[in-house]
Motif scaffolding. Sequence first.
Motif, PDB file in Angstrom:
ATOM      1  N   ILE A 150       9.657 -30.267  11.821  1.00  0.00           N
ATOM      2  CA  ILE A 150       8.446 -29.581  11.350  1.00  0.00           C
ATOM      3  C   ILE A 150       7.569 -29.132  12.513  1.00  0.00           C
ATOM      4  O   ILE A 150       7.486 -29.815  13.538  1.00  0.00           O
ATOM      5  N   GLY A 153       9.328 -40.774  20.702  1.00  0.00           N
ATOM      6  CA  GLY A 153       8.710 -40.331  19.448  1.00  0.00           C
ATOM      7  C   GLY A 153       8.619 -38.829  19.263  1.00  0.00           C
ATOM      8  O   GLY A 153       7.961 -38.343  18.342  1.00  0.00           O
ATOM      9  N   THR A 154       9.273 -38.036  20.141  1.00  0.00           N
ATOM     10  CA  THR A 154       9.167 -36.574  20.002  1.00  0.00           C
ATOM     11  C   THR A 154      10.207 -36.011  19.038  1.00  0.00           C
ATOM     12  O   THR A 154      10.245 -34.816  18.779  1.00  0.00           O
ATOM     13  N   GLY A 155      11.093 -36.879  18.528  1.00  0.00           N
ATOM     14  CA  GLY A 155      12.037 -36.405  17.516  1.00  0.00           C
ATOM     15  C   GLY A 155      13.458 -36.242  18.021  1.00  0.00           C
ATOM     16  O   GLY A 155      14.235 -35.466  17.451  1.00  0.00           O
ATOM     17  N   LYS A 156      13.831 -37.002  19.058  1.00  0.00           N
ATOM     18  CA  LYS A 156      15.197 -36.860  19.586  1.00  0.00           C
ATOM     19  C   LYS A 156      16.221 -37.375  18.574  1.00  0.00           C
ATOM     20  O   LYS A 156      17.264 -36.761  18.366  1.00  0.00           O
ATOM     21  N   LEU A 210      15.804 -37.465  15.342  1.00  0.00           N
ATOM     22  CA  LEU A 210      15.831 -36.490  14.249  1.00  0.00           C
ATOM     23  C   LEU A 210      16.685 -35.282  14.643  1.00  0.00           C
ATOM     24  O   LEU A 210      17.540 -34.816  13.874  1.00  0.00           O
ATOM     25  N   ASP A 213      21.462 -42.916  22.570  1.00  0.00           N
ATOM     26  CA  ASP A 213      20.034 -42.858  22.874  1.00  0.00           C
ATOM     27  C   ASP A 213      19.789 -43.627  24.167  1.00  0.00           C
ATOM     28  O   ASP A 213      20.508 -44.585  24.458  1.00  0.00           O
ATOM     29  N   GLU A 214      18.790 -43.221  24.918  1.00  0.00           N
ATOM     30  CA  GLU A 214      18.425 -43.886  26.183  1.00  0.00           C
ATOM     31  C   GLU A 214      19.617 -43.949  27.131  1.00  0.00           C
ATOM     32  O   GLU A 214      19.889 -44.992  27.732  1.00  0.00           O
ATOM     33  N   ASN A 268      14.377 -40.372  27.479  1.00  0.00           N
ATOM     34  CA  ASN A 268      12.963 -40.047  27.687  1.00  0.00           C
ATOM     35  C   ASN A 268      12.617 -40.151  29.171  1.00  0.00           C
ATOM     36  O   ASN A 268      11.475 -40.073  29.564  1.00  0.00           O
ATOM     37  N   ARG A 314       1.438 -29.398  21.706  1.00  0.00           N
ATOM     38  CA  ARG A 314       1.560 -28.472  20.559  1.00  0.00           C
ATOM     39  C   ARG A 314       0.729 -29.021  19.410  1.00  0.00           C
ATOM     40  O   ARG A 314       1.251 -29.335  18.344  1.00  0.00           O
ATOM     41  N   LEU A 372       2.527 -31.360  10.175  1.00  0.00           N
ATOM     42  CA  LEU A 372       3.156 -32.693  10.169  1.00  0.00           C
ATOM     43  C   LEU A 372       2.370 -33.634   9.257  1.00  0.00           C
ATOM     44  O   LEU A 372       2.959 -34.361   8.453  1.00  0.00           O
ATOM     45  N   VAL A 403       5.123 -38.017  17.648  1.00  0.00           N
ATOM     46  CA  VAL A 403       5.168 -37.912  16.178  1.00  0.00           C
ATOM     47  C   VAL A 403       5.363 -39.293  15.530  1.00  0.00           C
ATOM     48  O   VAL A 403       4.861 -39.544  14.445  1.00  0.00           O
ATOM     49  N   ARG A 404       6.067 -40.196  16.234  1.00  0.00           N
ATOM     50  CA  ARG A 404       6.245 -41.531  15.647  1.00  0.00           C
ATOM     51  C   ARG A 404       4.886 -42.194  15.434  1.00  0.00           C
ATOM     52  O   ARG A 404       4.614 -42.780  14.399  1.00  0.00           O
ATOM     53  N   ARG A 426       3.039 -40.581  12.619  1.00  0.00           N
ATOM     54  CA  ARG A 426       3.643 -41.022  11.371  1.00  0.00           C
ATOM     55  C   ARG A 426       3.100 -42.408  10.978  1.00  0.00           C
ATOM     56  O   ARG A 426       2.729 -42.636   9.827  1.00  0.00           O
ATOM     57  N   TYR A 435      13.452 -51.491  27.593  1.00  0.00           N
ATOM     58  CA  TYR A 435      13.429 -50.484  26.532  1.00  0.00           C
ATOM     59  C   TYR A 435      12.000 -50.283  26.014  1.00  0.00           C
ATOM     60  O   TYR A 435      11.509 -49.169  25.896  1.00  0.00           O
TER      61      TYR A 435
HETATM   62  N1  LIG Z   1       9.084 -32.300  14.479  1.00  0.00           N
HETATM   63  C1  LIG Z   1       9.195 -33.324  13.613  1.00  0.00           C
HETATM   64  N2  LIG Z   1       9.163 -33.098  12.291  1.00  0.00           N
HETATM   65  C2  LIG Z   1       9.248 -34.106  11.407  1.00  0.00           C
HETATM   66  N3  LIG Z   1       9.383 -35.396  11.744  1.00  0.00           N
HETATM   67  C3  LIG Z   1       9.447 -35.686  13.045  1.00  0.00           C
HETATM   68  C4  LIG Z   1       9.378 -34.676  14.045  1.00  0.00           C
HETATM   69  N4  LIG Z   1       9.500 -35.266  15.248  1.00  0.00           N
HETATM   70  C5  LIG Z   1       9.638 -36.582  15.023  1.00  0.00           C
HETATM   71  N5  LIG Z   1       9.608 -36.844  13.705  1.00  0.00           N
HETATM   72  C6  LIG Z   1       9.689 -38.166  13.072  1.00  0.00           C
HETATM   73  O1  LIG Z   1       9.032 -39.091  13.943  1.00  0.00           O
HETATM   74  C7  LIG Z   1       9.737 -40.324  14.020  1.00  0.00           C
HETATM   75  C8  LIG Z   1      10.166 -40.597  15.441  1.00  0.00           C
HETATM   76  O2  LIG Z   1      11.123 -39.636  15.841  1.00  0.00           O
HETATM   77  P1  LIG Z   1      12.472 -40.025  16.597  1.00  0.00           P
HETATM   78  O3  LIG Z   1      12.862 -41.435  16.291  1.00  0.00           O
HETATM   79  O4  LIG Z   1      13.450 -38.959  16.321  1.00  0.00           O
HETATM   80  O5  LIG Z   1      11.931 -39.952  18.087  1.00  0.00           O
HETATM   81  P2  LIG Z   1      12.708 -40.203  19.446  1.00  0.00           P
HETATM   82  O6  LIG Z   1      12.331 -39.088  20.348  1.00  0.00           O
HETATM   83  O7  LIG Z   1      14.165 -40.414  19.162  1.00  0.00           O
HETATM   84  O8  LIG Z   1      12.044 -41.564  19.960  1.00  0.00           O
HETATM   85  P3  LIG Z   1      12.654 -42.676  20.989  1.00  0.00           P
HETATM   86  O9  LIG Z   1      12.820 -41.999  22.311  1.00  0.00           O
HETATM   87  O10 LIG Z   1      11.565 -43.722  21.037  1.00  0.00           O
HETATM   88  O11 LIG Z   1      13.920 -43.176  20.383  1.00  0.00           O
HETATM   89  C9  LIG Z   1      10.909 -40.200  13.053  1.00  0.00           C
HETATM   90  O12 LIG Z   1      10.511 -40.729  11.807  1.00  0.00           O
HETATM   91  C10 LIG Z   1      11.116 -38.690  12.951  1.00  0.00           C
HETATM   92  O13 LIG Z   1      11.711 -38.345  11.725  1.00  0.00           O
END
Ligand SMILES: Nc1ncnc2c1ncn2[C@@H]1O[C@H](COP(=O)(O)OP(=O)(O)OP(=O)(O)O)[C@@H](O)[C@H]1O
Length: 465
Positions: free
Chosen positions: A145, A176-179, A181, A244-245, A286, A319, A326, A362-363, A366, A451
Amino acid sequence: MQTMTIIEDERLLGSELKRRFEREGWQVTLSETLADARHLIIDLGLTPTVVLSDMNLPDGNGLDFLEEVREAGVLGEWIFLSGYGTRRDIERAAELGALDFLAKPIDYHKLDLTIAAGARGARARQRIADSTETEARKFAPEAFIGTSPAAARVRAMLGQLAQVPISSVLLSGETGTGKGLAAKILHYSGPRSDGPFVDVNCAAFPKDLLESQLFGHESGAFTGARSRHRGLLEQADGGTLFLDEIGEMDLGLQSKLLKALEDQRFRRVGGEREIEVDVQLVAASNRDLRDLAAQERFRSDLYHRISVFEIPLPSLRERKEDIEPLVHALIRDFNAQAGKQVRTVPEAVWGALHAYHWPGNVRELRNVIERCVLLSSGAELPAEWLGLAQAAAPDPAATQAAGDWIRLPLDGSMALDEMDRFIIRTALERHDYNVMATARALGTTRETLRYRIQKYGLSAAEHRR
Ligand SMILES: Nc1ncnc2c1ncn2[C@@H]1O[C@H](COP(=O)(O)OP(=O)(O)OP(=O)(O)O)[C@@H](O)[C@H]1O
């Protein structure tokens, strides 16, 4: 209701079969020619659970028709009824995935058993197809989103990369930036969506354990390896492995991974036999892998291999226009989950959300919205549970940290994650940023602590002595 199509040109037999299965509760269509069956199944999109088909129809061969139907992507269990089937016909029917080939005159007992088995198989397949479809809908590129140009760029790249067969993608960005997702979007909206999606956090395992998790092991490969174990690479065959990581992975293991990626084959730990796999790798970090590679803390050949396609995920503070869409989406989700009725967000709340710098991205947003929706009692998102000031810097009056003790407020002003971060930061400070000593004090492993340090951006590396 279960549906059946009968393709039979012997009128008497066709109507007898139709009557018989209608009595048993099936919804049956009868076609006397392939042209009629083609019109129903291909042109009108009828999706019968079971097809009972004669082999030789006045206008063609049932086997050719099955091939045509499969090419059109239509599922359904196919049972052939034939007075005379050659061995080649029977083999071809099997190759095309037909369930059975029954000789005429029909043995009804056998036919009933075959149809019951077919219906069971079709139901199981439908369940799997439904759940894959749900995931595919949930993880379309639109699931990422955001109305900002940066979010649109990410969506466009995800959409494009999901469509082409690529062996690896790198997702970079803060915690938490959505990687996670984005990794699911790449898998579920691409051609591998029917295959497995296997994810592993490299920071969560010590080196040896990660190796056997990834590559599997033979029994007796090391102390404690009592039985053979299929590793995650094998489990991801035909699908996607999300690492991841990846920056936390030991250098020796990185070279083993690189070789496995290049050859698409590897050996289990303690194994002789090479195992072939077809896996797409999605790696995430990250930390700046290019930087780590320059410092020789990440293998540069692996970096070059996985970074051919890199999707950088922007932080939320870059952004802020995405906060609004969101928040609306999150409120909708949590309203539905918790049966709440939040409809409006007061101006003051928007102001606070925009002013905050969102280190957890975003985490964190949320978590904040979840807390506010769950604690809401009306149509307005309550400002009192935002707790953003505390997230930036815990109130020293509310939190007390001295000696071997930490005191934390349990009045909802600090979220669990914030407490976790505060505890770790305090413990690190008390142990002079010595990770080993801090891990001991917190009763955890160095890997887990590292971690969390990464996750909360506590950057112990800069302070470590
Ligand atoms: N652009 C977005 N739109 C909708 N939901 C988002 C978006 N970005 C992140 N989220 C939601 O925010 C939460 C954290 O995202 P995610 O786990 O993908 O982050 P990450 O970058 O993998 O974090 P980490 O590096 O800590 O593992 C999840 O619930 C994810 O669905």
